[in-house]
Design a protein around this motif. Structure first.
Motif, PDB file in Angstrom:
ATOM      1  N   SER A  81      42.111  73.213  46.478  1.00 19.77           N
ATOM      2  CA  SER A  81      43.415  73.844  46.743  1.00 19.77           C
ATOM      3  C   SER A  81      43.868  73.548  48.172  1.00 19.77           C
ATOM      4  O   SER A  81      45.060  73.341  48.421  1.00 19.77           O
ATOM      5  CB  SER A  81      43.341  75.355  46.499  1.00 19.77           C
ATOM      6  N   ILE A  82      42.927  73.496  49.116  1.00 22.69           N
ATOM      7  CA  ILE A  82      43.261  73.128  50.492  1.00 22.69           C
ATOM      8  C   ILE A  82      43.748  71.684  50.530  1.00 22.69           C
ATOM      9  O   ILE A  82      44.717  71.348  51.219  1.00 22.69           O
ATOM     10  CB  ILE A  82      42.043  73.322  51.419  1.00 22.69           C
ATOM     11  N   ASN A  83      43.076  70.813  49.774  1.00 17.45           N
ATOM     12  CA  ASN A  83      43.477  69.407  49.712  1.00 17.45           C
ATOM     13  C   ASN A  83      44.876  69.265  49.118  1.00 17.45           C
ATOM     14  O   ASN A  83      45.726  68.544  49.660  1.00 17.45           O
ATOM     15  CB  ASN A  83      42.450  68.629  48.888  1.00 17.45           C
ATOM     16  N   TRP A  84      45.127  69.944  48.013  1.00 18.57           N
ATOM     17  CA  TRP A  84      46.451  69.884  47.380  1.00 18.57           C
ATOM     18  C   TRP A  84      47.533  70.395  48.328  1.00 18.57           C
ATOM     19  O   TRP A  84      48.584  69.784  48.460  1.00 18.57           O
ATOM     20  CB  TRP A  84      46.459  70.715  46.097  1.00 18.57           C
ATOM     21  N   PHE A  85      47.251  71.537  48.982  1.00 15.43           N
ATOM     22  CA  PHE A  85      48.228  72.098  49.918  1.00 15.43           C
ATOM     23  C   PHE A  85      48.494  71.129  51.065  1.00 15.43           C
ATOM     24  O   PHE A  85      49.647  70.922  51.460  1.00 15.43           O
ATOM     25  CB  PHE A  85      47.738  73.434  50.472  1.00 15.43           C
ATOM     26  N   GLY A  86      47.428  70.527  51.605  1.00 16.69           N
ATOM     27  CA  GLY A  86      47.588  69.598  52.717  1.00 16.69           C
ATOM     28  C   GLY A  86      48.469  68.413  52.354  1.00 16.69           C
ATOM     29  O   GLY A  86      49.320  67.986  53.147  1.00 16.69           O
ATOM     30  N   PHE A  87      48.285  67.887  51.150  1.00 18.61           N
ATOM     31  CA  PHE A  87      49.101  66.742  50.730  1.00 18.61           C
ATOM     32  C   PHE A  87      50.557  67.158  50.527  1.00 18.61           C
ATOM     33  O   PHE A  87      51.475  66.464  50.982  1.00 18.61           O
ATOM     34  CB  PHE A  87      48.534  66.137  49.440  1.00 18.61           C
ATOM     35  N   ILE A  88      50.771  68.280  49.858  1.00 15.79           N
ATOM     36  CA  ILE A  88      52.144  68.753  49.628  1.00 15.79           C
ATOM     37  C   ILE A  88      52.848  68.998  50.956  1.00 15.79           C
ATOM     38  O   ILE A  88      53.991  68.573  51.166  1.00 15.79           O
ATOM     39  CB  ILE A  88      52.136  70.038  48.776  1.00 15.79           C
ATOM     40  N   TRP A  89      52.168  69.672  51.876  1.00 13.14           N
ATOM     41  CA  TRP A  89      52.758  69.971  53.186  1.00 13.14           C
ATOM     42  C   TRP A  89      53.085  68.683  53.939  1.00 13.14           C
ATOM     43  O   TRP A  89      54.163  68.555  54.536  1.00 13.14           O
ATOM     44  CB  TRP A  89      51.795  70.828  54.011  1.00 13.14           C
ATOM     45  N   SER A  90      52.165  67.727  53.921  1.00 14.01           N
ATOM     46  CA  SER A  90      52.364  66.488  54.687  1.00 14.01           C
ATOM     47  C   SER A  90      53.570  65.707  54.167  1.00 14.01           C
ATOM     48  O   SER A  90      54.345  65.158  54.963  1.00 14.01           O
ATOM     49  CB  SER A  90      51.104  65.625  54.634  1.00 14.01           C
ATOM     50  N   VAL A  91      53.750  65.663  52.862  1.00 11.21           N
ATOM     51  CA  VAL A  91      54.887  64.940  52.286  1.00 11.21           C
ATOM     52  C   VAL A  91      56.195  65.653  52.623  1.00 11.21           C
ATOM     53  O   VAL A  91      57.183  65.016  53.020  1.00 11.21           O
ATOM     54  CB  VAL A  91      54.720  64.811  50.757  1.00 11.21           C
ATOM     55  N   GLN A  92      56.204  66.971  52.498  1.00  5.92           N
ATOM     56  CA  GLN A  92      57.435  67.726  52.747  1.00  5.92           C
ATOM     57  C   GLN A  92      57.824  67.749  54.224  1.00  5.92           C
ATOM     58  O   GLN A  92      58.994  67.933  54.554  1.00  5.92           O
ATOM     59  CB  GLN A  92      57.283  69.154  52.236  1.00  5.92           C
ATOM     60  N   HIS A  93      56.849  67.553  55.117  1.00  4.32           N
ATOM     61  CA  HIS A  93      57.118  67.664  56.556  1.00  4.32           C
ATOM     62  C   HIS A  93      57.031  66.329  57.295  1.00  4.32           C
ATOM     63  O   HIS A  93      56.843  66.294  58.508  1.00  4.32           O
ATOM     64  CB  HIS A  93      56.156  68.679  57.189  1.00  4.32           C
ATOM     65  N   GLY A  94      57.166  65.228  56.558  1.00  5.87           N
ATOM     66  CA  GLY A  94      57.276  63.928  57.220  1.00  5.87           C
ATOM     67  C   GLY A  94      55.983  63.341  57.735  1.00  5.87           C
ATOM     68  O   GLY A  94      56.002  62.598  58.727  1.00  5.87           O
ATOM     69  N   HIS A  95      54.872  63.636  57.093  1.00  5.84           N
ATOM     70  CA  HIS A  95      53.580  63.087  57.521  1.00  5.84           C
ATOM     71  C   HIS A  95      52.879  62.341  56.384  1.00  5.84           C
ATOM     72  O   HIS A  95      51.657  62.337  56.294  1.00  5.84           O
ATOM     73  CB  HIS A  95      52.674  64.213  58.036  1.00  5.84           C
ATOM     74  N   ALA A  96      53.666  61.703  55.526  1.00  2.00           N
ATOM     75  CA  ALA A  96      53.082  61.010  54.378  1.00  2.00           C
ATOM     76  C   ALA A  96      52.293  59.769  54.797  1.00  2.00           C
ATOM     77  O   ALA A  96      51.334  59.389  54.125  1.00  2.00           O
ATOM     78  CB  ALA A  96      54.177  60.627  53.386  1.00  2.00           C
ATOM     79  N   VAL A  97      52.683  59.121  55.900  1.00  3.60           N
ATOM     80  CA  VAL A  97      51.909  57.974  56.400  1.00  3.60           C
ATOM     81  C   VAL A  97      50.494  58.413  56.757  1.00  3.60           C
ATOM     82  O   VAL A  97      49.505  57.763  56.396  1.00  3.60           O
ATOM     83  CB  VAL A  97      52.597  57.327  57.622  1.00  3.60           C
ATOM     84  N   GLU A  98      50.405  59.535  57.464  1.00  2.00           N
ATOM     85  CA  GLU A  98      49.087  60.049  57.845  1.00  2.00           C
ATOM     86  C   GLU A  98      48.293  60.502  56.620  1.00  2.00           C
ATOM     87  O   GLU A  98      47.076  60.361  56.567  1.00  2.00           O
ATOM     88  CB  GLU A  98      49.229  61.197  58.839  1.00  2.00           C
ATOM     89  N   ALA A  99      48.989  61.042  55.628  1.00  2.00           N
ATOM     90  CA  ALA A  99      48.302  61.441  54.394  1.00  2.00           C
ATOM     91  C   ALA A  99      47.685  60.225  53.706  1.00  2.00           C
ATOM     92  O   ALA A  99      46.556  60.283  53.205  1.00  2.00           O
ATOM     93  CB  ALA A  99      49.280  62.141  53.455  1.00  2.00           C
ATOM     94  N   SER A 100      48.422  59.111  53.672  1.00  3.12           N
ATOM     95  CA  SER A 100      47.873  57.899  53.054  1.00  3.12           C
ATOM     96  C   SER A 100      46.638  57.421  53.803  1.00  3.12           C
ATOM     97  O   SER A 100      45.677  56.944  53.187  1.00  3.12           O
ATOM     98  CB  SER A 100      48.935  56.794  53.018  1.00  3.12           C
ATOM     99  N   LEU A 101      46.641  57.571  55.122  1.00  2.00           N
ATOM    100  CA  LEU A 101      45.462  57.213  55.914  1.00  2.00           C
ATOM    101  C   LEU A 101      44.246  58.022  55.467  1.00  2.00           C
ATOM    102  O   LEU A 101      43.130  57.501  55.374  1.00  2.00           O
ATOM    103  CB  LEU A 101      45.743  57.456  57.403  1.00  2.00           C
ATOM    104  N   GLY A 102      44.471  59.311  55.163  1.00  3.50           N
ATOM    105  CA  GLY A 102      43.376  60.166  54.718  1.00  3.50           C
ATOM    106  C   GLY A 102      42.718  59.659  53.451  1.00  3.50           C
ATOM    107  O   GLY A 102      41.486  59.660  53.328  1.00  3.50           O
ATOM    108  N   TYR A 103      43.529  59.184  52.510  1.00  2.92           N
ATOM    109  CA  TYR A 103      42.961  58.693  51.253  1.00  2.92           C
ATOM    110  C   TYR A 103      42.383  57.285  51.395  1.00  2.92           C
ATOM    111  O   TYR A 103      41.557  56.872  50.580  1.00  2.92           O
ATOM    112  CB  TYR A 103      44.001  58.772  50.137  1.00  2.92           C
ATOM    113  N   TYR A 104      42.815  56.554  52.443  1.00  2.00           N
ATOM    114  CA  TYR A 104      42.152  55.281  52.746  1.00  2.00           C
ATOM    115  C   TYR A 104      40.731  55.510  53.254  1.00  2.00           C
ATOM    116  O   TYR A 104      39.804  54.802  52.871  1.00  2.00           O
ATOM    117  CB  TYR A 104      42.945  54.506  53.802  1.00  2.00           C
ATOM    118  N   ILE A 105      40.571  56.490  54.158  1.00  4.37           N
ATOM    119  CA  ILE A 105      39.255  56.681  54.773  1.00  4.37           C
ATOM    120  C   ILE A 105      38.335  57.568  53.937  1.00  4.37           C
ATOM    121  O   ILE A 105      37.145  57.692  54.253  1.00  4.37           O
ATOM    122  CB  ILE A 105      39.366  57.266  56.200  1.00  4.37           C
TER     123      ILE A 105
END
Length: 297
Positions: A81-105
């Motif tokens: 649930s923390i992971n899901w929230f983090g991804f939703i928040w990052s996309v809605q607040h302009g941090h989708a590039v950084e979110a993609s980095l998370g799934y790369y690493i």
């Protein structure tokens, strides 16, 4: 079409859905991320419940919920649930590039957790890959003046989730259904509080039911969550693990493309330095994984 080929295309479909899912959550930007998470939890429960009902597997769900694995499932539910929230928040607040980095690493974080938790041996190639990723994170920290916390949160929680799931005997569909069932009371509580104005919230501030578009998008979150997971489970039984690992990079690659070319997020000088290091790390890791799979085969 062979079973392996079916599995390959099922895996590709799952990763494409995951990779493009940011577009869906961006379309819900007017809905607070915690409320989106609550609906994702509840509608996922509806989706998975229907699947288990069709399969006649409610007994397995009851065993998971009230058996010896309940505590482990509750912990994994909290982590995802923390992971899901983090991804939703990052996309809605302009941090989708950084979110993609998370799934790369994430694969490299998973290797590190395996060493720390299970004492698994790390090869030289894996150590090199993790070192390159660590350099990329350090570079971003220096260049941006802060650590890439969103990427680290997403990679860390997803890695920890995988670690916890290794200790759960229930299959993926049953265990995920149990997790969302355990989270459902909290999700219902939040939605009720927004609807009735409890705990200082404005009455009627919930999004569901206010307009057809938002309501339909929130309800679809169950399919968006459950559909690719079922495709992934289908593929994992038919495709070699090394192939699964390689195809999974399609997910963050599409996330990255969506963030830059659809959302118009900036790709800074710091990103231009760090991302090639990550890609190099994944190339090393992939070569090591393929060699290991070839020897095992």
């Amino acid at each position: 079409m062979s079973e392996a080929t079916k599995g390959f295309w099922a895996m590709v479909a799952a990763c494409v859905i995951w990779g493009l899912s940011g577009i869906y959550y961006k379309a819900l930007s007017e809905v607070p991320p915690l409320e989106v998470l609550a609906h994702r939890t509840l509608w996922s429960l509806v989706f998975f419940g229907a699947v288990l009902a069709a399969q006649g597997r409610f007994a397995a769900l009851a065993e998971a919920l009230f058996g010896r694995e309940t505590a482990m499932l509750a912990l994994s539910a909290l982590v995802i649930s923390i992971n899901w929230f983090g991804f939703i928040w990052s996309v809605q607040h302009g941090h989708a590039v950084e979110a993609s980095l998370g799934y790369y690493i994430f694969p490299l974080v998973a290797v590190t957790l395996g060493v720390l938790a299970f004492g698994e041996r790390m090869s030289r190639g894996q150590a090199l890959a993790i070192g390159l990723a660590a350099c990329a994170v350090a570079l971003l920290t220096v260049e941006l003046g802060r650590a890439p916390w969103i990427a680290l949160l997403l990679a860390g929680t997803f890695g920890l989730y995988g670690l916890l799931k290794k200790r759960v005997a229930a299959g993926p569909i049953v265990s995920v259904t149990a997790e969302v069932a355990l989270l459902a009371p909290f999700a219902l509580g939040l939605i009720a509080a927004k609807h009735f104005g409890l705990f200082g919230m404005a009455p009627g501030s919930n999004a569901f039911g206010t307009d057809l578009r938002s309501s339909a998008l929130l309800a679809f979150s169950g399919v968006l969550t459950g559909g690719p997971l079922m495709l992934f489970s289908y593929a994992a039984r038919r495709v070699r693990l090394a192939t699964v690992g390689l195809i999974q990079y399609l997910n963050p690659t599409l996330q990255f493309a969506v963030a830059v070319f659809v959302f118009g997020e900036p790709f800074t000088h710091a990103h231009a330095l760090a991302f090639p290091l990550i890609w190099a790390a994944l190339a090393v890791y992939s070569v090591v994984s393929l060699r290991g799979a070839a020897k095992a085969g």
